[in-house]
Scaffold this motif. Structure first.
Motif, PDB file in Angstrom:
ATOM      1  N   LEU A   4       0.576  -1.060   0.172  1.00  0.00           N
ATOM      2  CA  LEU A   4      -0.080   0.035  -0.093  1.00  0.00           C
ATOM      3  C   LEU A   4       0.960   1.104  -0.035  1.00  0.00           C
ATOM      4  N   VAL A   5       0.582   2.173  -0.856  1.00  0.00           N
ATOM      5  CA  VAL A   5       1.194   3.578  -1.062  1.00  0.00           C
ATOM      6  C   VAL A   5       0.261   4.536  -0.862  1.00  0.00           C
ATOM      7  N   GLU A   6       0.310   5.580   0.187  1.00  0.00           N
ATOM      8  CA  GLU A   6      -0.474   6.528   0.387  1.00  0.00           C
ATOM      9  C   GLU A   6      -0.043   7.922  -0.287  1.00  0.00           C
ATOM     10  N   SER A   7      -0.856   8.684  -0.660  1.00  0.00           N
ATOM     11  CA  SER A   7      -0.362  10.090  -1.331  1.00  0.00           C
ATOM     12  C   SER A   7      -1.534  11.125  -1.068  1.00  0.00           C
ATOM     13  N   GLY A   8      -1.099  12.563  -1.189  1.00  0.00           N
ATOM     14  CA  GLY A   8      -2.302  13.330  -1.312  1.00  0.00           C
ATOM     15  C   GLY A   8      -2.041  14.243   0.015  1.00  0.00           C
ATOM     16  N   GLY A   9      -1.436  13.939   0.810  1.00  0.00           N
ATOM     17  CA  GLY A   9      -1.296  14.641   2.313  1.00  0.00           C
ATOM     18  C   GLY A   9      -0.499  16.052   1.781  1.00  0.00           C
ATOM     19  N   GLY A  10      -0.524  16.970   2.689  1.00  0.00           N
ATOM     20  CA  GLY A  10      -0.066  18.215   2.721  1.00  0.00           C
ATOM     21  C   GLY A  10      -0.531  19.076   3.921  1.00  0.00           C
ATOM     22  N   GLY A 110       0.214   1.024   4.754  1.00  0.00           N
ATOM     23  CA  GLY A 110       1.352   1.709   4.190  1.00  0.00           C
ATOM     24  C   GLY A 110       2.167   2.515   5.060  1.00  0.00           C
ATOM     25  N   GLN A 111       3.077   3.277   4.323  1.00  0.00           N
ATOM     26  CA  GLN A 111       4.164   3.965   5.094  1.00  0.00           C
ATOM     27  C   GLN A 111       3.443   5.473   5.769  1.00  0.00           C
ATOM     28  N   GLY A 112       2.304   5.730   5.388  1.00  0.00           N
ATOM     29  CA  GLY A 112       1.690   6.975   5.919  1.00  0.00           C
ATOM     30  C   GLY A 112       1.914   8.257   4.866  1.00  0.00           C
ATOM     31  N   THR A 113       0.968   9.245   5.217  1.00  0.00           N
ATOM     32  CA  THR A 113       1.109  10.398   4.431  1.00  0.00           C
ATOM     33  C   THR A 113       0.693  11.356   5.548  1.00  0.00           C
ATOM     34  N   GLN A 114       1.585  12.617   5.611  1.00  0.00           N
ATOM     35  CA  GLN A 114       1.312  13.643   6.573  1.00  0.00           C
ATOM     36  C   GLN A 114       0.117  14.792   6.254  1.00  0.00           C
ATOM     37  N   VAL A 115      -0.518  14.879   7.178  1.00  0.00           N
ATOM     38  CA  VAL A 115      -1.673  16.036   6.816  1.00  0.00           C
ATOM     39  C   VAL A 115      -1.496  16.842   7.925  1.00  0.00           C
ATOM     40  N   THR A 116      -1.266  18.036   7.716  1.00  0.00           N
ATOM     41  CA  THR A 116      -1.279  19.126   8.665  1.00  0.00           C
ATOM     42  C   THR A 116      -2.125  20.523   8.083  1.00  0.00           C
ATOM     43  N   VAL A 117      -3.079  20.669   9.388  1.00  0.00           N
ATOM     44  CA  VAL A 117      -4.083  21.505   9.242  1.00  0.00           C
ATOM     45  C   VAL A 117      -3.558  22.861   9.920  1.00  0.00           C
ATOM     46  N   SER A 118      -3.380  23.906   9.525  1.00  0.00           N
ATOM     47  CA  SER A 118      -3.167  25.367  10.188  1.00  0.00           C
ATOM     48  C   SER A 118      -4.519  26.009  10.401  1.00  0.00           C
ATOM     49  N   SER A 119      -4.262  26.626  11.705  1.00  0.00           N
ATOM     50  CA  SER A 119      -5.304  27.546  12.169  1.00  0.00           C
ATOM     51  C   SER A 119      -5.555  28.777  11.635  1.00  0.00           C
TER      52      SER A 119
END
Length: 119
Positions: A4-10, A110-119
């Motif tokens: 499994l390969v994740e993508s789309g984080g940001g 999968g290896q994971g994808t980082q999602v960061t939500v700023s305030s």
């Protein structure tokens, strides 16, 4: 065996949207339930959403219900997580996982994808 390969984080501002994808390899993808999990810093990994093999049954953790949508395309061997109305507390590493329904466990990750939500 499933890889499994994740993508789309940001990085996204609060209220924004992201769509995560999880591309799978292996012949058994279409027969497996799939799930999304997340792990925030210094917290345990938690369940986010799941979808059965055919895509007609889904489940969500309460904090994301109504904001996130899990879906899958078996022809493309891909599972998605559409995330809307994102909040800073959604910040985490997001993982997809393939379930072994006979053993009742998520067997491949999968290896994971980082999602960061700023305030």
């Amino acid at each position: 065996q499933v890889q499994l390969v994740e993508s789309g984080g940001g990085l996204v501002q609060a209220g924004g949207s992201l769509k995560l994808s999880c591309a799978a390899s292996g012949r058994t993808f279409s027969s497996k339930s799939m799930g999304w999990f997340r792990q925030a810093p210094e917290k345990e990994r938690e369940f986010v959403a799941s979808i059965n093999w055919s895509g007609d049954a889904t489940s969500y953790t309460t904090p994301v219900r109504g904001r996130f949508t899990i879906s899958r395309d078996n022809a493309k061997k891909t599972v998605y997580l559409q995330m809307n109305s994102l909040k800073p507390e959604d910040t985490a590493v997001y993982y997809c996982a393939a379930r072994n329904d006979l053993k009742d466990v998520y067997e491949y990750w999968g290896q994971g994808t980082q999602v960061t939500v700023s305030s």
